[in-house]
Design a protein around this motif. Structure first.
Motif, PDB file in Angstrom:
ATOM      1  N   VAL A   1       0.779  -1.161  -0.084  1.00  0.00           N
ATOM      2  CA  VAL A   1      -0.074   0.142   0.134  1.00  0.00           C
ATOM      3  C   VAL A   1       0.914   1.221  -0.038  1.00  0.00           C
ATOM      4  CG1 VAL A   1      -1.694   1.235   1.258  1.00  0.00           C
ATOM      5  CG2 VAL A   1      -1.715  -1.126   1.135  1.00  0.00           C
ATOM      6  N   VAL A   2       0.649   2.136  -0.764  1.00  0.00           N
ATOM      7  CA  VAL A   2       1.402   3.410  -0.853  1.00  0.00           C
ATOM      8  C   VAL A   2       0.850   4.351   0.205  1.00  0.00           C
ATOM      9  CG1 VAL A   2       1.872   5.471  -2.417  1.00  0.00           C
ATOM     10  CG2 VAL A   2       1.719   3.246  -3.398  1.00  0.00           C
ATOM     11  N   VAL A   3       1.769   4.887   0.691  1.00  0.00           N
ATOM     12  CA  VAL A   3       1.626   5.887   2.047  1.00  0.00           C
ATOM     13  C   VAL A   3       1.587   6.988   1.496  1.00  0.00           C
ATOM     14  CG1 VAL A   3       2.208   6.608   4.344  1.00  0.00           C
ATOM     15  CG2 VAL A   3       2.370   4.040   3.738  1.00  0.00           C
ATOM     16  N   VAL A   4       0.559   8.069   1.809  1.00  0.00           N
ATOM     17  CA  VAL A   4       0.658   9.516   1.374  1.00  0.00           C
ATOM     18  C   VAL A   4       0.489  10.214   2.801  1.00  0.00           C
ATOM     19  CG1 VAL A   4      -0.304  11.346   0.201  1.00  0.00           C
ATOM     20  CG2 VAL A   4      -0.354   9.054  -0.958  1.00  0.00           C
ATOM     21  N   TYR A   5       1.351  11.093   3.062  1.00  0.00           N
ATOM     22  CA  TYR A   5       1.392  11.767   4.418  1.00  0.00           C
ATOM     23  C   TYR A   5       2.068  13.137   4.163  1.00  0.00           C
ATOM     24  CZ  TYR A   5       6.316  11.359   5.532  1.00  0.00           C
ATOM     25  OH  TYR A   5       7.722  11.862   5.652  1.00  0.00           O
ATOM     26  N   GLY A   6       2.227  13.825   5.309  1.00  0.00           N
ATOM     27  CA  GLY A   6       2.434  15.117   5.372  1.00  0.00           C
ATOM     28  C   GLY A   6       3.616  15.321   5.137  1.00  0.00           C
ATOM     29  N   GLY A   7       4.796  14.484   4.905  1.00  0.00           N
ATOM     30  CA  GLY A   7       6.032  14.914   4.326  1.00  0.00           C
ATOM     31  C   GLY A   7       7.044  15.038   5.483  1.00  0.00           C
TER      32      GLY A   7
END
Length: 195
Positions: free
Chosen positions: A37-43
């Motif tokens: 699963v690709v994780v997208v978050y605030g960096g």
């Protein structure tokens, strides 16, 4: 939901919180990566944000960070991500984080994390976002928040059906199953319904 490809994770940058929260963030990153699963978050590179990203990257995961330019100038960004996207402002950041994801996951955090979580719930209520929202309730962190939401329902600021907008789990390892088992959200029937 059978296949989970991409999720958005809201979490904190604090380095002063109890280490149990950082450990849970690392475990969540690893769990998501193991399920491809690709994780997208605030960096961000520190606190729960850094632990989440490092956890996923440590087992070969893909992590996309969305970071406003001013935060990059303050050197808050994670330097080892699969992709770090710099954006003009916080509004753009939040929109890009939730856009096209199969689920939203909230780890414990401060006002920024809570604001993002409540925005996701609001968007789901309005039919702007339709997928699962999962709260990882480490050490019962979200209990007061859930009590407040329950009061919103009992005081008729929200409808009984709105409880189905989110799912709560105690451990990061339960997130994948919670996403897969979340009830579908039928926004068409409730979008403008009175509570």
């Amino acid at each position: 939901m059978d296949v989970i490809q991409r999720v958005c994770v809201y979490c904190a940058s604090s380095t002063k919180c109890d280490p149990i929260y950082r450990h849970a963030a690392t475990r969540l990153g690893q769990e998501l990566a193991r399920h491809e699963v690709v994780v997208v978050y605030g960096g961000g590179g520190v606190g729960l944000m850094g632990c989440l990203a490092d956890g996923a990257l440590s087992v070969g995961g893909t992590v996309i960070g969305i970071l406003p330019n001013f935060m990059q100038e303050l050197e808050w960004g994670h330097n080892g991500l699969t992709d770090l996207q710099l954006v003009a402002d916080m509004h753009t950041r939040k929109r890009l984080m939730i856009e096209g994801v199969d689920a939203v996951i909230a780890l414990p955090g401060g006002c920024g994390t809570l604001e993002e979580l409540f925005e996701a719930i609001t968007w789901k209520r309005l039919g702007l976002y339709l997928n699962p929202i999962v709260l990882v309730n480490t050490q019962g962190f979200f209990d007061p928040c859930l009590e407040l939401l329950e009061r919103c329902v009992s005081e008729h600021f929200m409808d009984d059906r709105h409880r189905a907008m989110w799912t709560v789990v105690d451990e990061p390892e339960a997130v994948i199953a919670a996403i897969q088992q979340a009830p579908p959200w039928d926004s068409a029937a409730w979008k403008f319904a009175e509570v």
